[in-house]
Write a protein that holds these residues in place. Structure first.
Motif, PDB file in Angstrom:
ATOM      1  N   MET A  39     -11.688  23.327   2.032  1.00 40.09           N
ATOM      2  CA  MET A  39     -10.362  23.470   1.420  1.00 40.09           C
ATOM      3  C   MET A  39     -10.523  23.976  -0.008  1.00 40.09           C
ATOM      4  O   MET A  39     -11.532  23.700  -0.663  1.00 40.09           O
ATOM      5  N   ARG A  40      -9.529  24.683  -0.478  1.00 37.20           N
ATOM      6  CA  ARG A  40      -9.499  25.051  -1.885  1.00 37.20           C
ATOM      7  C   ARG A  40      -9.239  23.786  -2.691  1.00 37.20           C
ATOM      8  O   ARG A  40      -8.604  22.844  -2.203  1.00 37.20           O
ATOM      9  N   ILE A  41      -9.735  23.746  -3.901  1.00 35.14           N
ATOM     10  CA  ILE A  41      -9.588  22.548  -4.739  1.00 35.14           C
ATOM     11  C   ILE A  41      -8.135  22.163  -4.893  1.00 35.14           C
ATOM     12  O   ILE A  41      -7.771  20.996  -4.747  1.00 35.14           O
ATOM     13  N   ILE A  42      -7.268  23.115  -5.153  1.00 35.12           N
ATOM     14  CA  ILE A  42      -5.846  22.797  -5.361  1.00 35.12           C
ATOM     15  C   ILE A  42      -5.211  22.233  -4.090  1.00 35.12           C
ATOM     16  O   ILE A  42      -4.389  21.319  -4.155  1.00 35.12           O
ATOM     17  N   SER A  43      -5.616  22.740  -2.929  1.00 31.17           N
ATOM     18  CA  SER A  43      -5.097  22.227  -1.658  1.00 31.17           C
ATOM     19  C   SER A  43      -5.611  20.815  -1.393  1.00 31.17           C
ATOM     20  O   SER A  43      -4.864  19.948  -0.939  1.00 31.17           O
ATOM     21  N   ALA A  44      -6.883  20.576  -1.693  1.00 29.17           N
ATOM     22  CA  ALA A  44      -7.462  19.245  -1.503  1.00 29.17           C
ATOM     23  C   ALA A  44      -6.789  18.236  -2.434  1.00 29.17           C
ATOM     24  O   ALA A  44      -6.459  17.121  -2.011  1.00 29.17           O
ATOM     25  N   GLN A  45      -6.552  18.628  -3.676  1.00 32.63           N
ATOM     26  CA  GLN A  45      -5.883  17.730  -4.615  1.00 32.63           C
ATOM     27  C   GLN A  45      -4.457  17.422  -4.168  1.00 32.63           C
ATOM     28  O   GLN A  45      -4.011  16.272  -4.267  1.00 32.63           O
ATOM     29  N   ALA A  46      -3.744  18.423  -3.661  1.00 31.39           N
ATOM     30  CA  ALA A  46      -2.371  18.209  -3.193  1.00 31.39           C
ATOM     31  C   ALA A  46      -2.365  17.247  -2.005  1.00 31.39           C
ATOM     32  O   ALA A  46      -1.516  16.342  -1.927  1.00 31.39           O
ATOM     33  N   LEU A  47      -3.299  17.415  -1.092  1.00 28.56           N
ATOM     34  CA  LEU A  47      -3.390  16.522   0.061  1.00 28.56           C
ATOM     35  C   LEU A  47      -3.713  15.090  -0.378  1.00 28.56           C
ATOM     36  O   LEU A  47      -3.103  14.129   0.104  1.00 28.56           O
ATOM     37  N   LEU A  48      -4.645  14.944  -1.309  1.00 29.48           N
ATOM     38  CA  LEU A  48      -4.997  13.610  -1.798  1.00 29.48           C
ATOM     39  C   LEU A  48      -3.833  12.951  -2.532  1.00 29.48           C
ATOM     40  O   LEU A  48      -3.654  11.736  -2.437  1.00 29.48           O
ATOM     41  N   GLU A  49      -3.028  13.715  -3.233  1.00 33.67           N
ATOM     42  CA  GLU A  49      -1.838  13.161  -3.890  1.00 33.67           C
ATOM     43  C   GLU A  49      -0.843  12.640  -2.855  1.00 33.67           C
ATOM     44  O   GLU A  49      -0.241  11.582  -3.033  1.00 33.67           O
ATOM     45  N   LYS A  50      -0.677  13.373  -1.748  1.00 34.70           N
ATOM     46  CA  LYS A  50       0.206  12.912  -0.668  1.00 34.70           C
ATOM     47  C   LYS A  50      -0.353  11.639  -0.036  1.00 34.70           C
ATOM     48  O   LYS A  50       0.397  10.709   0.274  1.00 34.70           O
ATOM     49  N   CYS A  51      -1.657  11.596   0.133  1.00 33.50           N
ATOM     50  CA  CYS A  51      -2.290  10.393   0.685  1.00 33.50           C
ATOM     51  C   CYS A  51      -2.098   9.209  -0.255  1.00 33.50           C
ATOM     52  O   CYS A  51      -1.875   8.081   0.201  1.00 33.50           O
ATOM     53  N   LYS A  52      -2.163   9.471  -1.545  1.00 32.99           N
ATOM     54  CA  LYS A  52      -1.935   8.406  -2.532  1.00 32.99           C
ATOM     55  C   LYS A  52      -0.532   7.822  -2.367  1.00 32.99           C
ATOM     56  O   LYS A  52      -0.347   6.607  -2.374  1.00 32.99           O
ATOM     57  N   GLU A  53       0.464   8.693  -2.181  1.00 33.10           N
ATOM     58  CA  GLU A  53       1.835   8.227  -1.965  1.00 33.10           C
ATOM     59  C   GLU A  53       1.940   7.439  -0.670  1.00 33.10           C
ATOM     60  O   GLU A  53       2.636   6.420  -0.602  1.00 33.10           O
ATOM     61  N   ALA A  54       1.258   7.914   0.367  1.00 28.55           N
ATOM     62  CA  ALA A  54       1.300   7.221   1.666  1.00 28.55           C
ATOM     63  C   ALA A  54       0.672   5.836   1.560  1.00 28.55           C
ATOM     64  O   ALA A  54       1.203   4.861   2.100  1.00 28.55           O
ATOM     65  N   VAL A  55      -0.449   5.729   0.851  1.00 27.00           N
ATOM     66  CA  VAL A  55      -1.115   4.444   0.686  1.00 27.00           C
ATOM     67  C   VAL A  55      -0.216   3.452  -0.027  1.00 27.00           C
ATOM     68  O   VAL A  55      -0.164   2.266   0.314  1.00 27.00           O
ATOM     69  N   MET A  56       0.541   3.928  -1.009  1.00 28.52           N
ATOM     70  CA  MET A  56       1.436   3.048  -1.764  1.00 28.52           C
ATOM     71  C   MET A  56       2.546   2.484  -0.871  1.00 28.52           C
ATOM     72  O   MET A  56       3.165   1.478  -1.216  1.00 28.52           O
ATOM     73  N   GLN A  57       2.791   3.112   0.280  1.00 29.30           N
ATOM     74  CA  GLN A  57       3.832   2.664   1.190  1.00 29.30           C
ATOM     75  C   GLN A  57       3.286   1.818   2.344  1.00 29.30           C
ATOM     76  O   GLN A  57       4.060   1.292   3.138  1.00 29.30           O
ATOM     77  N   CYS A  58       1.981   1.681   2.416  1.00 32.94           N
ATOM     78  CA  CYS A  58       1.369   0.908   3.500  1.00 32.94           C
ATOM     79  C   CYS A  58       1.401  -0.578   3.197  1.00 32.94           C
ATOM     80  O   CYS A  58       1.314  -0.998   2.055  1.00 32.94           O
ATOM     81  N   GLN A  59       1.535  -1.344   4.258  1.00 32.50           N
ATOM     82  CA  GLN A  59       1.423  -2.784   4.126  1.00 32.50           C
ATOM     83  C   GLN A  59      -0.036  -3.149   4.301  1.00 32.50           C
ATOM     84  O   GLN A  59      -0.669  -2.774   5.286  1.00 32.50           O
ATOM     85  N   ILE A  60      -0.552  -3.873   3.351  1.00 33.95           N
ATOM     86  CA  ILE A  60      -1.947  -4.272   3.373  1.00 33.95           C
ATOM     87  C   ILE A  60      -2.025  -5.768   3.637  1.00 33.95           C
ATOM     88  O   ILE A  60      -1.363  -6.557   2.980  1.00 33.95           O
ATOM     89  N   SER A  61      -2.830  -6.140   4.616  1.00 33.34           N
ATOM     90  CA  SER A  61      -3.031  -7.567   4.866  1.00 33.34           C
ATOM     91  C   SER A  61      -4.467  -7.916   4.533  1.00 33.34           C
ATOM     92  O   SER A  61      -5.391  -7.167   4.828  1.00 33.34           O
ATOM     93  N   VAL A  62      -4.628  -9.057   3.939  1.00 32.16           N
ATOM     94  CA  VAL A  62      -5.967  -9.494   3.521  1.00 32.16           C
ATOM     95  C   VAL A  62      -6.442 -10.608   4.421  1.00 32.16           C
ATOM     96  O   VAL A  62      -5.767 -11.449   4.858  1.00 32.16           O
TER      97      VAL A  62
END
Length: 62
Positions: A39-62
């Motif tokens: 992937m191009r760096i800018i595309s990889a960064q954009a994808l990782l930013e979307k993943c960051k948003e998705a992670v913030m919406q996940c329910q995490i159980s410990v």
């Protein structure tokens, strides 16, 4: 896995004193970085930013 070090944003240089990933994180980081290969760096960064948003919406159980 390639060695990665913390970047000092204030000085704009690498600090080889401190590794970026802990031993526990290295295997997961390697898997993520391999998934971004080709992937191009800018595309990889954009994808990782979307993943960051998705992670913030996940329910995490410990």
């Amino acid at each position: 896995m390639q060695q990665f070090y913390k970047l000092s944003l204030e000085q704009g240089e690498l600090s080889t004193d401190q590794e970026l990933f802990s031993d526990y994180e290295k295997a997961r980081a390697e898997t993520i970085l391999k998934a971004l290969e080709g992937m191009r760096i800018i595309s990889a960064q954009a994808l990782l930013e979307k993943c960051k948003e998705a992670v913030m919406q996940c329910q995490i159980s410990v």
